[in-house]
Write an enzyme that holds these catalytic residues in place. Structure first.
Site, short mmCIF file in Angstrom:
data_model
loop_
_atom_site.label_atom_id
_atom_site.label_comp_id
_atom_site.label_asym_id
_atom_site.label_seq_id
_atom_site.Cartn_x
_atom_site.Cartn_y
_atom_site.Cartn_z
CG HIS A 1 -19.08 -5.08 7.01
ND1 HIS A 1 -19.46 -6.18 6.26
CD2 HIS A 1 -17.74 -4.97 6.84
CE1 HIS A 1 -18.39 -6.70 5.67
NE2 HIS A 1 -17.33 -5.97 6.00
CD GLU A 2 -15.75 -1.85 7.69
OE1 GLU A 2 -14.75 -2.43 8.16
OE2 GLU A 2 -16.14 -2.03 6.51
MG MG Z 1 -15.15 -6.34 5.37
#
Ligand code: MG
Length: 490
Positions: free
Chosen positions: A264-265
């Site tokens: 995600h990051e």
């Molecule tokens: Mg986010």
């Protein structure tokens, strides 16, 4: 052709020169925030918070001093239009809100946040209720000061997603509720619904650290511009265009939480690394909205990371790094990644039910700001909507109204951007040609090239609605997301 004098260019150059001081402070603020969340000793928090709020006041003055220069800017091309649009928005925000309101909201939300922690611990909404009432009153005032055309909540939504309104939100959430309510019962492959044993497998931190590094190499994130640290709540921060940092977490059990936090990051980080370098130190060096930001992280985490194709691609790597993986075949890993569950907790929710959690928060925020709901009524409204849409009732406040920090921090208008991220990610999924073949073959270059050319490179040159139109000939159209759910799960 029109005749362009040099004066308008001089004005822009003068403005950008002045803006560099604001950006210098932003640079320092981001570094302070990163330090605060990763390595700062706990007792540093008090003075750091005070310093940050002083800097905020100083920066506000600097923005307001730009007003005359911004007024002089002629909108001769996309670049000058964007500079004017972004700075006017910020100046409008600062000049509309009286200092007392700013101070009050900062003060109340700091107290509310710490009371919220106690309330959540004790499972007692009553103790934080009066603080939330004050915050809602202030948010209503803020919406009046900022101004709106139709609905007071529009003023707050616009802070996170430019030009996004209740008219847009109502259409989207009505449609998503109608389509996803009851969808769990139609999931064809019942393996998705079974809890997988692998969830209880423990791992050593260094195993997952190696996987984070593998992912960095797989996605070809440049080593010299990027680093990974740890924090309780993973985040991404761009100190500068050539210094982008993420954090992840290692809970030593249930490895998908760490894996998908990292992916995600990385989605956020790749976005920031790909913005046109010429926009560095200008107001254009950011995404156009929170929804666009989240679209990139969610696209990589869910659409890519939890696909059958990516699971097959990553399986040999997992097997090499995590000794317990050899007990499980690739299908079991896929079902583990995509386990569907009626959970009351938003951050634990699967792709299919996630937007229902947001729809409930959207409805409550909208009606609180409009004055239709009272704070005392919302725990019951929350629980009965969960029951109606998802078929479960939270067992306590911790599983319901007290689970998220956002409202107690004074963030109203933020939640909907998570769903907008999912909507934009689904649009992208259907716009990239042969995406599944790229994933099977690990051809991420072609995927990132598409994202770069259609989204990343622009920074905030265009407003989110303009960018959707220009790059995809779309608006926030939720039909792609439903189509994706049906193809994946039904
Ligand atoms: Mg986010």
């Amino acid at each position: 052709m029109f005749n362009i004098g040099v004066e308008w260019l001089d004005n822009i150059n003068e403005l950008i020169e002045k803006y560099k001081s604001i950006e210098a402070i932003n640079h320092a603020k981001r570094l302070m925030f990163w330090d605060m969340e990763t390595v700062m000793p706990p007792s540093g928090i008090e003075e750091r918070s005070e310093v940050l709020s002083n800097i905020e006041n100083y920066q506000k003055k600097m923005y307001l001093e730009l007003k005359d220069l911004v007024d002089k800017i002629e909108e001769n091309d996309d670049y000058s239009k964007a500079i004017k649009r972004i700075l006017n928005k910020q100046i409008h925000y600062y000049s509309s809100l009286p200092d007392e309101i700013n101070k009050e909201i900062t003060k109340i939300s700091a107290i509310a946040e710490s009371v919220w922690k106690i309330a959540k611990n004790r499972n007692n909404f009553k103790i934080v209720e009066p603080y939330l009432e004050k915050i809602v009153d202030l948010e209503i005032k803020i919406s009046e000061y900022l101004g709106y055309k139709k609905h007071p909540y529009d003023a707050l939504l616009d802070n996170y997603e430019e030009d996004f309104t209740v008219d847009d939100g109502d259409k989207i959430f009505d449609y998503l509720i109608k389509e996803t309510k009851g969808m769990i019962d139609k999931v064809k492959d019942k393996e998705f619904l079974k809890i997988q044993k692998i969830k209880n497998e423990k791992y050593k931190k260094e195993w997952m650290v190696s996987i984070s590094n593998d992912l960095k190499n797989i996605f070809k994130i440049p080593e010299n511009k990027f680093r990974i640290d740890e924090s309780v709540h993973p985040f991404t921060i761009n100190i500068s265009p050539d210094d982008v940092r993420i954090t992840t977490k290692y809970e030593l059990i249930d490895f998908k939480k760490s894996l998908f936090a990292t992916i995600h990051e990385m989605g956020h980080a790749i976005y920031l690394l790909n913005i046109n370098k010429e926009y560095g130190c200008t107001p254009l060096y950011s995404s156009p909205s929170f929804g666009f930001d989240e679209s990139q992280s969610r696209f990589l985490e869910n659409f890519v990371g939890k696909s059958k194709e990516f699971t097959e691609f990553i399986y040999p790597i997992l097997k090499k790094r995590l000794p317990f993986i050899k007990k499980y075949d690739v299908d079991e890993i896929y079902y583990y990644f995509n386990n569907i569950d009626r959970t009351p907790i938003r951050i634990d929710a699967d792709e299919l039910t996630y937007n229902i959690h947001i729809a409930i928060r959207y409805d409550i925020e909208k009606n609180l700001i409009e004055g239709k709901y009272k704070v005392s009524e919302i725990p019951e409204i929350w629980d009965s909507k969960m029951e109606e849409y998802l078929g479960i009732r939270p067992k306590n406040y911790r599983e319901g109204i007290l689970q998220d920090i956002h409202w107690y921090q004074g963030s109203f208008g933020y939640f909907p951007t998570y769903t907008l991220g999912n909507i934009i990610a689904a649009i992208i999924w259907y716009k990239i040609k042969n995406i599944k073949e790229h994933l099977i073959n690990g051809e991420f270059d072609q995927i990132f090239e598409f994202l770069k050319n259609n989204i990343h490179i622009y920074g905030s040159l265009y407003s989110p609605k303009e960018l959707l139109k220009r790059s995809f000939n779309e608006d926030y159209n939720p039909e792609y997301l439903i189509k994706y759910f049906k193809e994946k799960f039904i």
